[in-house]
Structures are given as structure tokens and as C-alpha cells.
Write an enzyme that holds these catalytic residues in place. Structure first.
Site, PDB file in Angstrom:
ATOM      1  N   SER A 126       0.607  -1.479   0.168  1.00  0.00           N
ATOM      2  CA  SER A 126      -0.144   0.206   0.316  1.00  0.00           C
ATOM      3  C   SER A 126       0.789   1.354  -0.231  1.00  0.00           C
ATOM      4  O   SER A 126       0.249   2.331  -0.279  1.00  0.00           O
ATOM      5  CB  SER A 126      -0.753   0.194   1.231  1.00  0.00           C
ATOM      6  OG  SER A 126      -0.134  -0.071   2.227  1.00  0.00           O
ATOM      7  N   HIS A 147      -2.190  -2.733  -6.101  1.00  0.00           N
ATOM      8  CA  HIS A 147      -2.663  -2.374  -4.533  1.00  0.00           C
ATOM      9  C   HIS A 147      -4.288  -2.595  -4.748  1.00  0.00           C
ATOM     10  O   HIS A 147      -4.859  -1.873  -5.033  1.00  0.00           O
ATOM     11  CB  HIS A 147      -2.125  -1.096  -4.407  1.00  0.00           C
ATOM     12  CG  HIS A 147      -2.692  -0.602  -3.091  1.00  0.00           C
ATOM     13  ND1 HIS A 147      -2.856   0.735  -2.575  1.00  0.00           N
ATOM     14  CD2 HIS A 147      -3.070  -1.406  -1.936  1.00  0.00           C
ATOM     15  CE1 HIS A 147      -3.419   0.759  -1.517  1.00  0.00           C
ATOM     16  NE2 HIS A 147      -3.703  -0.606  -0.785  1.00  0.00           N
ATOM     17  N   GLU A 159      -4.858   0.217  -7.587  1.00  0.00           N
ATOM     18  CA  GLU A 159      -3.646   0.805  -8.048  1.00  0.00           C
ATOM     19  C   GLU A 159      -2.580   0.162  -8.726  1.00  0.00           C
ATOM     20  O   GLU A 159      -2.147  -0.876  -8.037  1.00  0.00           O
ATOM     21  CB  GLU A 159      -3.279   1.743  -6.985  1.00  0.00           C
ATOM     22  CG  GLU A 159      -4.090   2.782  -6.445  1.00  0.00           C
ATOM     23  CD  GLU A 159      -3.534   3.583  -5.203  1.00  0.00           C
ATOM     24  OE1 GLU A 159      -3.654   4.506  -4.966  1.00  0.00           O
ATOM     25  OE2 GLU A 159      -2.906   2.762  -4.336  1.00  0.00           O
ATOM     26  N   ASN A 197      -3.375   6.602  -0.585  1.00  0.00           N
ATOM     27  CA  ASN A 197      -2.775   6.907   0.812  1.00  0.00           C
ATOM     28  C   ASN A 197      -1.887   8.237   0.863  1.00  0.00           C
ATOM     29  O   ASN A 197      -1.643   8.636   2.092  1.00  0.00           O
ATOM     30  CB  ASN A 197      -1.761   5.445   1.014  1.00  0.00           C
ATOM     31  CG  ASN A 197      -2.635   4.479   1.590  1.00  0.00           C
ATOM     32  OD1 ASN A 197      -3.458   4.705   2.314  1.00  0.00           O
ATOM     33  ND2 ASN A 197      -2.085   3.477   1.398  1.00  0.00           N
TER      34      ASN A 197
END
Length: 405
Positions: A126, A147, A159, A197
Site C-alpha cells: 500500500s 494495490h 492501483e 494513501n
């Protein structure tokens, strides 16, 4: 899945790690008609994953979302491997082990030694550097990030992260594989936090700054966020994700950006983890929780300064949005991803009611810049500095969605 031809459909996927993420990916692949082979060194991990997957598929049958013959066929597609090397015959191997760089590097070193040359090796990390993981192999060009988001069967986003040394065609083949699994993929560069993130950091951190300064209560901030369309407020969301997970990602992004004050974890995050108040899973986080899961009042042990200037609900919302849009603008300027991909990622991966870039333009970029400039004048560390791209577009009336020079 060669570099020069159109990507071939994946026929077999190897999955390293049979925890929640690995099991979810296995379920996706099996339902998509793809053979799956899984390895996890923990005794019983594969059996637990298969049992969990069987339960999920059974519930889909009960809801009329899947037929019984398709459920049986999906389960027969999932097999186990006794070793990491047993995954090597797959077209695509997805690593889904704990978020530890050295652990991942060791796994990729072993996979590299066993897998055929065309095999793509993907990490479900992540936030860790794909380049650092790929450096443990002799084939960095075949290593990518892939991800997935939890819960994997329900979250639409994947992702796909292209490493700096990725071979031409490998990211495209991985995007195609994600679509084959029924997901909506976006392509991102190998930068700290990738898209979600990174861009999501202000939603949590700015909320904690507001609460920590005594400018609004935990419940008031959550209500303000819900009032502009977020499904959960920032504190409710941290309690759902886990305060330990939230702090770990915040710390990783902070360190990767050279301890830029914009990403500095808040003392509230440390206070929760130190008190083992990790959210719903531990019975308490920002809020206390009843045994039946009902939410109680905010925790009184949070570090909150007294006497802050009180903010209205609209002022809270404006601060949250201004910092989120500023971070999204920073991601565009750094060419992390196309603006459309950033908005898609935040809608699908973080459940934002709108993509932040489109949202910012709808509200008015100039208004957001004024909010940030006011905050910047009050903070000496630069955490609210306006990204030059955002300021330029605000002053010139431009759009993020016009081609960059």
C-alpha cells in the site's frame, strides 16, 4: 503477456499470502474463471482462507448473486502450493504478505529465482517503494505494484504502480489483468503513498489538527465531513480502518517525503496506539464502542488543547477540502497519475463523494487558496503552503484537466 503484443488473458494467478487480502484476491480470480495457486508458510492459513472464501461464496448464492454450480466451480479453481517456488508457473504472481520491506524483498528474491522469464511479479503493497522491492530481483522490469483495497471483493479500485524500471508493456498487462478480475484500475507512479494513501492524508491529519487545537469536537468534525457527502467522518473512518494501520501509513508517507511537515503524524495517532485503542477491533479508538458494536462517546483521553477558536461546520468542511485538494494538486504536479485517475482513485478507493480535483474546481480554486493562505500565515512550518500548480490555476482560471505543459 509480452511487451509488444496486446496483453493475453491471465490463465493462472499465484498468490503469496493467504490472509484477508490474499483470500480476497483468490476469490476474485476464481470467480473470474482463473486458476489460483496459493502459498502461505503459516500452518492452516490456506485452509482458513479457503473456508472464508467458501463462506463468502455461499452467501452470494443465498443472495442470488451466484449460482450453486458457479460457486462449486470457483472453489475447485483454488489450490495450494507447499512452497513459494510452487507459485512460479503462474502468468502473474501477486504478493500479499505483511507490509515489511525486507520480508517482501526476500519473497521476491525467491520468486525471481523460480519463475519463468515472462511471469509478472506484483506486490500488493500500500505504500512501499516498488523500486526497492524490484531491486531484490534480476528482473526489475517484470515487477509492478498491484494495490488492492479491503474488502477486496467489494472495493472496485486497483492501483497499478509502474516501477521506474518497468518494461514497456508490463504495466499495461497488469492493468488488463485487473480488468479481467472485474476491477477498475488506475496507473500510478512509484511515489510515496501512490495515489490514495497520499491524497487521503489531509482528511485525517487536518481533522486531528482541528480537534487537537480545540477548535471543534470529534463528533462535530465527523458530522461536518458527512454533511458534505463523505460516508464516514475522519475519526469514524480511522476507527474502522484501525488506528495502528492509519499511523503506520502516515509514518511511512512522512518518512518517505523527508519528514515534510505536511505529512507529520499527529500526536492523537500516537496516543491511541500507545493506549492500544485501535478502533472498533479493540473496542475503542477515537470513540468508545459498546459490546454490540454501537458507537459511544469520544474518548476523554485524547490530547486536546483548551481554548481554541471555535469553527463552524462550514469552516471545518472548507479546511478539510482545501488541504485535500492541495494534496491532489501536488500529486498532479509530481506526475503521480493523470488528474482523471486521481479523481477515480479517490472516489473508488476512498469512497469520496467526488474526485477532489473536480470538487475543488466546482467550489472554486481561488476560495481554497485563500483558506490555505490564511492557515499558512498562522503556521510557521509550511504545512499549509499552496502547491504552485494550484495557485497558478486559481489565479489564471485554468483547469487540472487541461494538458500540462
Amino acid at each position: 503477456m509480452g511487451d509488444d503484443a496486446a496483453p493475453r488473458p491471465v490463465e493462472r494467478i499465484g498468490i503469496l499470502g493467504a490472509g484477508t487480502m490474499g483470500a480476497g484476491i483468490a476469490q476474485l480470480a476464481a470467480e473470474a474463471g482463473i486458476a489460483v495457486v496459493m502459498h502461505d508458510p503459516m500452518v492452516g492459513a490456506y485452509d482458513r482462507a479457503l473456508e472464508r472464501t467458501a463462506g463468502f461464496l455461499a452467501r452470494k448464492v443465498e443472495k442470488g448473486q451466484l449460482t450453486e454450480p458457479l460457486r462449486v466451480a470457483a472453489l475447485t479453481r483454488i489450490a495450494s502450493a507447499a512452497t513459494v517456488e510452487g507459485l512460479a508457473a503462474a502468468d502473474l504472481v501477486i504478493e500479499a504478505i505483511p507490509e515489511d520491506l525486507e520480508l517482501k524483498r526476500e519473497a521476491f528474491h525467491r520468486l525471481d529465482a523460480a519463475a519463468a522469464a515472462p511471469t509478472i511479479l506484483a506486490s500488493n503493497t500500500s505504500s512501499l517503494s516498488i523500486a526497492a522491492i524490484a531491486a531484490a530481483t534480476s528482473r526489475p522490469g517484470r515487477v509492478v505494484g498491484m494495490h488492492f483495497f479491503n474488502p477486496v471483493p467489494l472495493m472496485a479500485l486497483v492501483e497499478v504502480i509502474a516501477g521506474p524500471g518497468s518494461d514497456r508493456g508490463v504495466p499495461e498487462a497488469t492493468l488488463a489483468a485487473a480488468r479481467q478480475l472485474g476491477k477498475t484500475p488506475v496507473l500510478a507512479a512509484d511515489t510515496p503513498g501512490f495515489i490514495v494513501n497520499r491524497v487521503a492524508r489531509p482528511f485525517y491529519l487536518e481533522a486531528m489538527r482541528i480537534a487537537g487545537d480545540g477548535s471543534a469536537g470529534i463528533g462535530e468534525i465527523d458530522a461536518a465531513a458527512r454533511g458534505i457527502g463523505f460516508r464516514m467522518g475522519p475519526f469514524e473512518l480511522v476507527d474502522t480502518i484501525g488506528a495502528d494501520v492509519n499511523l503506520a501509513v502516515s509514518q511511512s508517507v512522512y518518512e518517505a517525503f523527508g519528514r515534510d511537515p505536511r505529512y507529520q503524524p499527529h500526536e492523537m495517532q500516537h496516543a491511541l496506539v500507545d493506549a492500544v485503542r485501535l478502533g472498533r477491533k479493540s473496542g475503542g479508538g477515537f470513540y468508545d464502542y459498546e459490546p454490540d458494536g454501537g458507537r459511544g462517546t469520544p474518548w476523554l483521553g485524547l490530547p486536546i488543547a483548551p481554548g481554541g477558536a471555535r469553527l463552524t461546520e462550514s469552516q471545518i468542511a472548507q479546511r478539510l477540502l482545501a488541504t485535500i485538494v492541495n494534496e491532489a494538486a501536488s500529486a498532479v504536479a509530481d506526475r503521480v497519475a493523470a488528474p482523471e485517475s486521481i479523481d477515480t482513485a479517490m472516489r473508488l478507493g476512498a469512497n469520496y463523494p467526488s474526485g477532489p480535483l473536480e470538487w475543488g474546481e466546482r467550489i472554486g480554486l481561488s476560495e481554497l487558496v485563500r483558506t490555505l493562505d490564511t492557515l499558512q500565515a498562522q503556521a510557521a512550518d509550511g504545512r499549509y503552503r499552496v502547491v504552485p500548480l494550484l495557485r497558478s490555476l486559481a489565479e489564471g482560471g485554468g483547469s487540472f484537466f487541461a494538458p500540462l505543459p
